[in-house]
Design a protein around this motif. Structure first.
Motif, PDB file in Angstrom:
ATOM      1  N   CYS A 151       0.838  -1.181   0.000  1.00 46.24           N
ATOM      2  CA  CYS A 151       0.000   0.000   0.000  1.00 46.24           C
ATOM      3  C   CYS A 151       0.880   1.240   0.000  1.00 46.24           C
ATOM      4  O   CYS A 151       1.797   1.352   0.803  1.00 46.24           O
ATOM      5  N   GLY A 152       0.612   2.176  -0.905  1.00 47.10           N
ATOM      6  CA  GLY A 152       1.410   3.399  -0.979  1.00 47.10           C
ATOM      7  C   GLY A 152       2.393   3.355  -2.134  1.00 47.10           C
ATOM      8  O   GLY A 152       2.951   2.309  -2.466  1.00 47.10           O
ATOM      9  N   CYS A 153       2.580   4.509  -2.767  1.00 49.43           N
ATOM     10  CA  CYS A 153       3.414   4.597  -3.964  1.00 49.43           C
ATOM     11  C   CYS A 153       4.866   4.904  -3.596  1.00 49.43           C
ATOM     12  O   CYS A 153       5.129   5.732  -2.731  1.00 49.43           O
ATOM     13  N   THR A 154       5.811   4.269  -4.259  1.00 49.78           N
ATOM     14  CA  THR A 154       7.229   4.535  -4.065  1.00 49.78           C
ATOM     15  C   THR A 154       7.782   5.179  -5.331  1.00 49.78           C
ATOM     16  O   THR A 154       7.860   4.528  -6.373  1.00 49.78           O
ATOM     17  N   PRO A 155       8.156   6.466  -5.283  1.00 50.45           N
ATOM     18  CA  PRO A 155       8.639   7.141  -6.490  1.00 50.45           C
ATOM     19  C   PRO A 155       9.926   6.526  -6.998  1.00 50.45           C
ATOM     20  O   PRO A 155      10.809   6.150  -6.230  1.00 50.45           O
ATOM     21  N   SER A 156      10.044   6.456  -8.314  1.00 53.74           N
ATOM     22  CA  SER A 156      11.283   5.991  -8.917  1.00 53.74           C
ATOM     23  C   SER A 156      12.366   7.043  -8.748  1.00 53.74           C
ATOM     24  O   SER A 156      12.122   8.233  -8.980  1.00 53.74           O
ATOM     25  N   PRO A 157      13.573   6.670  -8.366  1.00 55.94           N
ATOM     26  CA  PRO A 157      14.658   7.661  -8.196  1.00 55.94           C
ATOM     27  C   PRO A 157      15.049   8.321  -9.507  1.00 55.94           C
ATOM     28  O   PRO A 157      15.670   9.375  -9.512  1.00 55.94           O
ATOM     29  N   THR A 158      14.679   7.722 -10.645  1.00 54.21           N
ATOM     30  CA  THR A 158      15.023   8.306 -11.938  1.00 54.21           C
ATOM     31  C   THR A 158      13.913   9.164 -12.504  1.00 54.21           C
ATOM     32  O   THR A 158      14.025   9.676 -13.621  1.00 54.21           O
ATOM     33  N   GLY A 159      12.818   9.347 -11.746  1.00 53.02           N
ATOM     34  CA  GLY A 159      11.738  10.207 -12.212  1.00 53.02           C
ATOM     35  C   GLY A 159      10.835   9.521 -13.218  1.00 53.02           C
ATOM     36  O   GLY A 159      10.832   8.295 -13.363  1.00 53.02           O
ATOM     37  N   GLU A 160      10.057  10.330 -13.929  1.00 50.50           N
ATOM     38  CA  GLU A 160       9.056   9.795 -14.852  1.00 50.50           C
ATOM     39  C   GLU A 160       9.710   9.217 -16.099  1.00 50.50           C
ATOM     40  O   GLU A 160      10.512   9.878 -16.774  1.00 50.50           O
ATOM     41  N   ASN A 161       9.391   7.950 -16.394  1.00 49.21           N
ATOM     42  CA  ASN A 161       9.744   7.333 -17.673  1.00 49.21           C
ATOM     43  C   ASN A 161       8.585   7.632 -18.620  1.00 49.21           C
ATOM     44  O   ASN A 161       7.467   7.204 -18.389  1.00 49.21           O
ATOM     45  N   CYS A 162       8.839   8.342 -19.671  1.00 49.37           N
ATOM     46  CA  CYS A 162       7.756   8.948 -20.457  1.00 49.37           C
ATOM     47  C   CYS A 162       7.109   8.005 -21.462  1.00 49.37           C
ATOM     48  O   CYS A 162       6.327   8.444 -22.309  1.00 49.37           O
ATOM     49  N   THR A 163       7.408   6.700 -21.395  1.00 46.88           N
ATOM     50  CA  THR A 163       6.901   5.797 -22.435  1.00 46.88           C
ATOM     51  C   THR A 163       6.264   4.521 -21.904  1.00 46.88           C
ATOM     52  O   THR A 163       5.897   3.662 -22.698  1.00 46.88           O
ATOM     53  N   ASN A 164       6.129   4.340 -20.580  1.00 45.58           N
ATOM     54  CA  ASN A 164       5.740   3.006 -20.086  1.00 45.58           C
ATOM     55  C   ASN A 164       4.328   2.917 -19.535  1.00 45.58           C
ATOM     56  O   ASN A 164       3.940   1.872 -18.998  1.00 45.58           O
ATOM     57  N   GLY A 165       3.558   3.997 -19.586  1.00 45.42           N
ATOM     58  CA  GLY A 165       2.177   3.929 -19.117  1.00 45.42           C
ATOM     59  C   GLY A 165       2.042   3.853 -17.612  1.00 45.42           C
ATOM     60  O   GLY A 165       0.974   3.532 -17.099  1.00 45.42           O
ATOM     61  N   ILE A 166       3.118   4.128 -16.870  1.00 49.70           N
ATOM     62  CA  ILE A 166       3.117   4.034 -15.411  1.00 49.70           C
ATOM     63  C   ILE A 166       3.481   5.397 -14.827  1.00 49.70           C
ATOM     64  O   ILE A 166       4.301   6.126 -15.383  1.00 49.70           O
ATOM     65  N   ASP A 167       2.869   5.721 -13.700  1.00 51.49           N
ATOM     66  CA  ASP A 167       3.193   6.971 -13.001  1.00 51.49           C
ATOM     67  C   ASP A 167       4.433   6.739 -12.148  1.00 51.49           C
ATOM     68  O   ASP A 167       4.353   6.514 -10.949  1.00 51.49           O
ATOM     69  N   ASP A 168       5.595   6.821 -12.772  1.00 53.22           N
ATOM     70  CA  ASP A 168       6.838   6.453 -12.099  1.00 53.22           C
ATOM     71  C   ASP A 168       7.184   7.363 -10.933  1.00 53.22           C
ATOM     72  O   ASP A 168       7.786   6.920  -9.951  1.00 53.22           O
ATOM     73  N   ASP A 169       6.847   8.663 -11.027  1.00 57.68           N
ATOM     74  CA  ASP A 169       7.250   9.601  -9.977  1.00 57.68           C
ATOM     75  C   ASP A 169       6.150   9.874  -8.958  1.00 57.68           C
ATOM     76  O   ASP A 169       6.268  10.764  -8.121  1.00 57.68           O
ATOM     77  N   CYS A 170       5.067   9.110  -9.041  1.00 60.16           N
ATOM     78  CA  CYS A 170       3.998   9.166  -8.029  1.00 60.16           C
ATOM     79  C   CYS A 170       3.351  10.546  -7.902  1.00 60.16           C
ATOM     80  O   CYS A 170       2.928  10.949  -6.813  1.00 60.16           O
ATOM     81  N   ASP A 171       3.286  11.291  -9.018  1.00 60.03           N
ATOM     82  CA  ASP A 171       2.594  12.578  -8.958  1.00 60.03           C
ATOM     83  C   ASP A 171       1.195  12.492  -9.539  1.00 60.03           C
ATOM     84  O   ASP A 171       0.540  13.515  -9.747  1.00 60.03           O
ATOM     85  N   THR A 172       0.734  11.264  -9.826  1.00 54.33           N
ATOM     86  CA  THR A 172      -0.604  10.918 -10.316  1.00 54.33           C
ATOM     87  C   THR A 172      -0.811  11.292 -11.776  1.00 54.33           C
ATOM     88  O   THR A 172      -1.912  11.146 -12.304  1.00 54.33           O
ATOM     89  N   ILE A 173       0.239  11.750 -12.475  1.00 56.04           N
ATOM     90  CA  ILE A 173       0.138  12.122 -13.884  1.00 56.04           C
ATOM     91  C   ILE A 173       1.091  11.233 -14.681  1.00 56.04           C
ATOM     92  O   ILE A 173       2.236  11.017 -14.286  1.00 56.04           O
ATOM     93  N   VAL A 174       0.610  10.713 -15.810  1.00 57.16           N
ATOM     94  CA  VAL A 174       1.304   9.620 -16.497  1.00 57.16           C
ATOM     95  C   VAL A 174       1.944  10.089 -17.798  1.00 57.16           C
ATOM     96  O   VAL A 174       1.346  10.848 -18.580  1.00 57.16           O
ATOM     97  N   ASP A 175       3.178   9.636 -18.039  1.00 59.77           N
ATOM     98  CA  ASP A 175       3.872   9.760 -19.309  1.00 59.77           C
ATOM     99  C   ASP A 175       3.800  11.177 -19.889  1.00 59.77           C
ATOM    100  O   ASP A 175       4.139  12.129 -19.215  1.00 59.77           O
ATOM    101  N   CYS A 176       3.346  11.318 -21.121  1.00 58.85           N
ATOM    102  CA  CYS A 176       3.388  12.626 -21.784  1.00 58.85           C
ATOM    103  C   CYS A 176       2.400  13.618 -21.196  1.00 58.85           C
ATOM    104  O   CYS A 176       2.472  14.816 -21.505  1.00 58.85           O
ATOM    105  N   PHE A 177       1.479  13.167 -20.353  1.00 64.72           N
ATOM    106  CA  PHE A 177       0.639  14.114 -19.624  1.00 64.72           C
ATOM    107  C   PHE A 177       1.441  14.817 -18.534  1.00 64.72           C
ATOM    108  O   PHE A 177       1.080  15.897 -18.088  1.00 64.72           O
ATOM    109  N   ASP A 178       2.518  14.182 -18.088  1.00 66.48           N
ATOM    110  CA  ASP A 178       3.359  14.733 -17.026  1.00 66.48           C
ATOM    111  C   ASP A 178       4.237  15.831 -17.605  1.00 66.48           C
ATOM    112  O   ASP A 178       4.903  15.638 -18.627  1.00 66.48           O
ATOM    113  N   SER A 179       4.248  16.990 -16.943  1.00 69.87           N
ATOM    114  CA  SER A 179       5.047  18.107 -17.451  1.00 69.87           C
ATOM    115  C   SER A 179       6.534  17.766 -17.486  1.00 69.87           C
ATOM    116  O   SER A 179       7.292  18.386 -18.238  1.00 69.87           O
TER     117      SER A 179
END
Length: 636
Positions: A151-179
């Motif tokens: 339970c609970g999101c763990t942010p990736s230390p490398t930030g958002e991966n813009c191609t995998n369909g996953i919210d890597d940085d736990c900011d609730t915004i995914v891939d190219c939607f993420d600024s």
């Protein structure tokens, strides 16, 4: 709090909830409305009003406006998606993430239109930080996650991966939607920044935005913006339509600087005498002064500050409805209020996800995510002060946030910052949430601040690194900053410091982790130590938890941090009809009397469900929280 203020009536809010749902249905409907130009049987009409050549906006009979590209089709309606298809403009209800649900801002029911896995009815994912089913709570706080192994999101230390369909940085915004992904090769790049030097994007993916990019060196906008505003010559030197003291670039600089409280305004000396940020004829005190009789109503297309308020033409509120000042979408970094809503660039909510504003992180619209322990750097130069802490913060700030999924010890400092800085932290809402700590100079190093939170419970917290003041001589406390963060999840319990170190609500000897340890041996009249929770423990005359305080003198028997009106003794002492409200400490509902629940997400105290009050109880239980219809308790 008086009975009149509380208006306790065990009426529930079912009727109000129904009203809220009804109100939510007003405005634009869901995505059953499609191409308003499609025509054909069964086509739905749009709630948008489109006028223009060719009868745009109707169904059947010839389609919409001819176009050669998408810019020809902008209907200036934020709730439609405008495209040029087969030479004809088409306008569809907005659905940025393509999940079939319109955003809340357009009357839809999608609580996050930048994440296709978020919409009412979606299955709650307990590890992605997002409120997938739009019920107001996410991950560990959602009842759907009760019993989930993780339970609970763990942010990736490398930030958002813009191609995998996953919210890597736990900011609730995914891939190219993420600024974070704007302008990256994965999300599209231009060959050059030229021709796009004011849109707030790194269009060519070279790491430089707009006028900071060498491609824009010959752009007239950038050439003018490179000039510095002269704050006393009555001229708009940097082409932002703001003159002298009306230009934020001049705050704290003579003649716009002033030492409060100042003195009455002198209307002809080019000085801000009364410290209100307006000089001479721009000051309302000078409207009738002989020195200002040359002022006249603003002419909206002559490049002159006719009415002497420091604002030229379309930057003047008097010109908002002038034909040449028609509102256009906010550009986010040109220093101009393009959409005539009185909010400029990154202060405008329209720019919240603009990459330039995300990089600035200058306010609560675009805070930067703290992914874990580490050092975070940036620059507050030019930031406008929108918030301040109780210990100071009158210059511009940088705003961060972090989300804890586990109880944690958190230490923050600004050692290494180039100016006199303050740190303050809020929980709940960013702008209006409860301030839980503020410090100015405690780090012992050149005006640096330090905050130590021995324990913060799971939730979201906002961190402000602010400049202490705007000095009339030296200017604003701003410049390069350093924020050092240390987050220690699940720290061990220390059994004699009076603090719940490990976040299980039990303190010292009341914590099972302390059983048999020195200070917790034979301290409760020979009985094993136990929590002083509930009516029985708060009325037995024993120091059950060995903290030296008995019954009503124990904080656990007057548990509320903000609403201490009773003792946990089963008696309605304040006469509001509810015994012990929010003053019996608890860890779970099992600790509470019949009819009450444990407010595990805020006060850790027993109370009746928050919907059962007539009126909003949460500001008194935990300032900055709201009543959740799902959990029945106050939530941040």
């Amino acid at each position: 709090m008086s009975d009149a203020t509380m208006k306790f009536a065990m009426l529930g809010l079912s009727a109000l909830a129904g009203l809220s749902l009804a109100m939510g249905a007003c405005g634009r409907s869901g995505l059953n409305e499609f191409d308003v130009n499609a025509g054909g049987a069964g086509g739905a009409t749009s709630t948008s009003s489109h006028s223009g050549p060719g009868g745009e906006g109707g169904l059947g009979g010839g389609g919409g406006t001819p176009c050669s590209g998408p810019t020809d089709c902008d209907d200036r309606d934020a709730c439609t998606t405008d495209t040029c298809s087969d030479g004809v403009c088409r306008h569809r209800p907005r659905d940025d993430d393509g999940d079939g649900h319109a955003p809340l801002s357009c009357g839809g029911d999608d609580c996050n239109d930048f994440n296709p896995s978020v919409y009412p009815g979606a299955i709650e994912n307990c590890t992605d930080a997002a409120d997938n089913d739009c019920n107001g709570v996410a991950d560990c706080f959602d009842p759907a996650c009760d019993g989930a192994p993780l339970c609970g999101c763990t942010p990736s230390p490398t930030g958002e991966n813009c191609t995998n369909g996953i919210d890597d940085d736990c900011d609730t915004i995914v891939d190219c939607f993420d600024s974070d992904c704007a302008g990256t090769p994965a999300c599209g790049c231009s060959a050059s920044e030229a021709g796009k030097c004011g849109n707030g994007f790194d269009d060519d993916c070279d790491g430089a935005f707009d006028c900071d990019d060498a491609d824009c060196s010959s752009d007239p906008l950038c050439q003018c913006r490179a000039r510095t505003e002269n704050c006393g010559n009555g001229t708009d030197d940097d082409c932002d339509l703001l003159i002298d003291c009306a230009d934020p670039d001049c705050r704290g600089i003579f003649p716009c600087a002033c030492v409060p409280p100042g003195s009455p305004e002198i209307c002809s000396d080019n000085v801000d005498n009364d410290c209100d940020g307006r000089v001479d004829c721009a000051d309302s005190q000078c409207f009738s002064s002989p020195s200002c009789q040359h002022c006249m109503p603003e002419i909206c297309n002559d490049g002159i500050d006719n009415n002497c308020d420091g604002r030229i033409d379309c930057a003047d509120t008097a010109c908002f409805f002038a034909p040449n000042c028609v509102a256009v979408p906010e550009q986010c970094n040109n220093g101009i209020d393009d959409d005539n809503d009185t909010l400029i660039d990154c202060q405008d909510p329209d720019c919240a996800n603009n990459p330039y504003c995300v990089l600035q992180q200058a306010n609560c619209l675009s805070p930067k995510l703290i992914t874990g322990s580490g050092t975070y750097t940036g620059d507050t130069t030019g930031h406008i002060s929108e918030t301040r802490g109780v210990c100071g913060g009158d210059a511009g700030e940088a705003v961060f946030y972090f989300t804890l999924s586990q109880p944690s010890r958190v230490v923050l400092d600004s050692i290494g910052t180039s100016f006199d800085s303050t740190l303050y932290v809020r929980t709940g809402a960013c702008n209006s949430g409860a301030e839980i700590g503020c410090d100015d100079d405690s780090a012992g190093s050149s005006w640096a601040a330090r905050l130590v939170f021995n324990l913060l419970y799971p939730g979201t917290y906002f961190v402000f690194l602010d400049g202490y003041t705007v000095d009339p001589v030296g200017g604003a406390n701003e410049g390069p900053f350093v924020l050092n963060v240390v987050i220690t999840p699940n720290p061990p319990e220390i059994c004699n410091d009076g603090i719940d170190n490990d976040g299980d609500i039990y303190v010292d000897c009341a914590d099972p982790d302390c059983a048999g340890i020195g200070p917790c041996l034979n301290c409760a009249n020979g009985l094993p130590p136990a929590p002083e929770f509930g009516i029985a423990a708060c009325t037995d005359g024993l120091d059950n938890d060995c903290d030296g305080k008995i019954d009503c003198a124990d904080d656990d028997c007057s548990a509320s941090d903000y609403y201490i009106t009773e003792c946990c003794n089963g008696v309605d002492e304040n006469g509001n009809g509810i015994p012990d409200d929010f003053n019996c400490r608890c860890v779970s509902n099992a600790d509470c009397p019949s009819g009450q629940i444990c407010y595990t997400h805020t006060a850790h105290a027993c109370g009746i469900p928050c919907q059962s009050y007539f009126g909003e109880i949460c500001p008194f239980v935990a300032p900055g929280s709201f009543c959740s219809a799902v959990t029945g308790q106050c939530e941040f």
